[in-house]
Scaffold this active site. Structure first.
Site, short mmCIF file in Angstrom:
data_model
loop_
_atom_site.label_atom_id
_atom_site.label_comp_id
_atom_site.label_asym_id
_atom_site.label_seq_id
_atom_site.Cartn_x
_atom_site.Cartn_y
_atom_site.Cartn_z
N TRP A 296 0.84 -1.20 0.00
CA TRP A 296 0.00 0.00 0.00
C TRP A 296 0.87 1.25 0.00
O TRP A 296 0.55 2.25 -0.64
CB TRP A 296 -0.91 0.00 1.23
CG TRP A 296 -1.81 1.20 1.30
CD1 TRP A 296 -3.04 1.35 0.71
CD2 TRP A 296 -1.56 2.43 2.01
NE1 TRP A 296 -3.56 2.59 1.01
CE2 TRP A 296 -2.68 3.27 1.80
CE3 TRP A 296 -0.52 2.89 2.80
CZ2 TRP A 296 -2.78 4.55 2.36
CZ3 TRP A 296 -0.60 4.16 3.35
CH2 TRP A 296 -1.72 4.98 3.13
N HIS A 297 2.01 1.17 0.69
CA HIS A 297 2.89 2.33 0.77
C HIS A 297 3.63 2.60 -0.54
O HIS A 297 4.04 3.74 -0.79
CB HIS A 297 3.90 2.15 1.91
CG HIS A 297 3.32 2.42 3.27
ND1 HIS A 297 2.62 1.47 3.97
CD2 HIS A 297 3.33 3.53 4.04
CE1 HIS A 297 2.22 1.99 5.13
NE2 HIS A 297 2.65 3.24 5.20
N GLY A 298 3.83 1.60 -1.36
CA GLY A 298 4.53 1.82 -2.62
C GLY A 298 4.69 0.56 -3.43
O GLY A 298 4.73 -0.55 -2.87
#
Length: 310
Positions: A296-298
């Site tokens: 989700w962060h990258g």
């Protein structure tokens, strides 16, 4: 002060988003319309279950397309090249600003309707205002509809609340500008030094500067968002609670990006079974949650490693 306050806040929020990412404004509008229509469909008999599936697929589908399509095709090309096959064209999609946040926001809205926690919002203007509300649109906190549902139609801002909101806004701005931006300068310079030239004290100094930068940057934005929400009569949930005093990784995630960790807990970890089964199932559920949290962060293998580590 205006009788059409939701419309004004919607238009201002859309203008704010267009100022930062005009090309992606249609994506935000599609998210608003799709989630609104699916929410209304779920009011009909027999549509609550299928509507929930459709809503989750629509939100995740758009997120995966824009954020992960390039990464997935690139990895597929590595495999194809090793097999001597032709490569696929890598899509050159521009990542819309804040898509990770308003995708999860839309999923929570749809699933809360499915669970009977909230009723669908019948006004497209009011729902669009909730989805596009500019204080939380870009960097959170992830505000669930049920958090602000009671204040969509009726809200009041007192002089005390307005002063309190301004105080938080100034505090968050100071965290971002005076602290985060200041320690970012040495952090960026030290991280740019080749590893062979990096000494022990310098490496630690750079790590500490980045530790302070990422906290005061992110927490500063959240504090500003919470403060601005008070100016408009809304209560946004707290997003950080002194995370660096945590005594374990478990406690850290109860204090860091709280709206994200509770989102994963309520909409993924608990539905998977949480810790109600065997130790094996608990660890499996935790692994799934944190791998997805990392992605989700990258869209990169480094984020996968980060998720696995946690």
């Amino acid at each position: 002060m205006l009788p059409w306050k939701n419309l004004v806040l919607l238009l201002v929020s859309l203008a704010f988003y267009a100022w930062g990412d005009l090309a992606s404004l249609p994506v935000l509008l599609v998210y608003i319309v799709v989630n609104y229509v699916i929410g209304r469909l779920m009011e009909r008999p027999g549509w609550r279950g299928p509507g929930a599936v459709l809503g989750v697929v629509a939100n995740l589908g758009l997120l995966i397309t824009y954020k992960y399509a390039g990464f997935l095709v690139t990895q597929a090309n590595v495999v194809l090249a090793s097999l001597g096959a032709g490569v696929l064209p890598v899509p050159a999609l521009v990542l819309p600003l804040g898509i990770s946040f308003f995708s999860f926001q839309g999923i929570s809205y749809i699933l809360d309707i499915r669970r009977g926690v909230i009723r669908p919002q019948r006004s497209l203007i009011a729902f669009g205002m909730y989805k596009a509300m500019f204080p939380q649109l870009i960097a959170g906190p992830i505000v669930r509809y049920r958090t602000i549902a009671g204040r969509v139609a009726h809200r009041r801002v007192s002089a005390f609340r307005f002063r309190f909101g301004l105080t938080l806004l100034i505090l968050g701005l100071a965290q971002k500008v005076l602290i985060a931006n200041t320690v970012a300068l040495p952090a960026d310079q030290i991280f740019a030094i080749p590893h062979a030239q990096l000494g022990f004290p310098t490496a630690w100094f750079g790590a500490i500067c980045y530790t302070l930068q990422i906290f005061f940057d992110f927490a500063g934005y959240s504090t500003m968002a919470i403060g601005m929400a008070h100016l408009f009569g809304f209560n946004f949930p707290i997003n950080f609670n002194r995370p660096y005093i945590a005594q374990s990784v478990t406690e850290f995630w109860r204090r860091w990006h709280i709206t994200l960790s509770t989102w994963f807990r309520d909409y993924l970890y608990i539905p998977l079974g949480g810790n109600r089964g065997s130790a094996w199932s608990t660890y499996r559920n935790l692994l799934i949650v944190f791998v997805l949290c990392g992605f989700w962060h990258g869209a990169a293998w480094t984020f996968l490693a980060w998720g696995l580590y946690h």
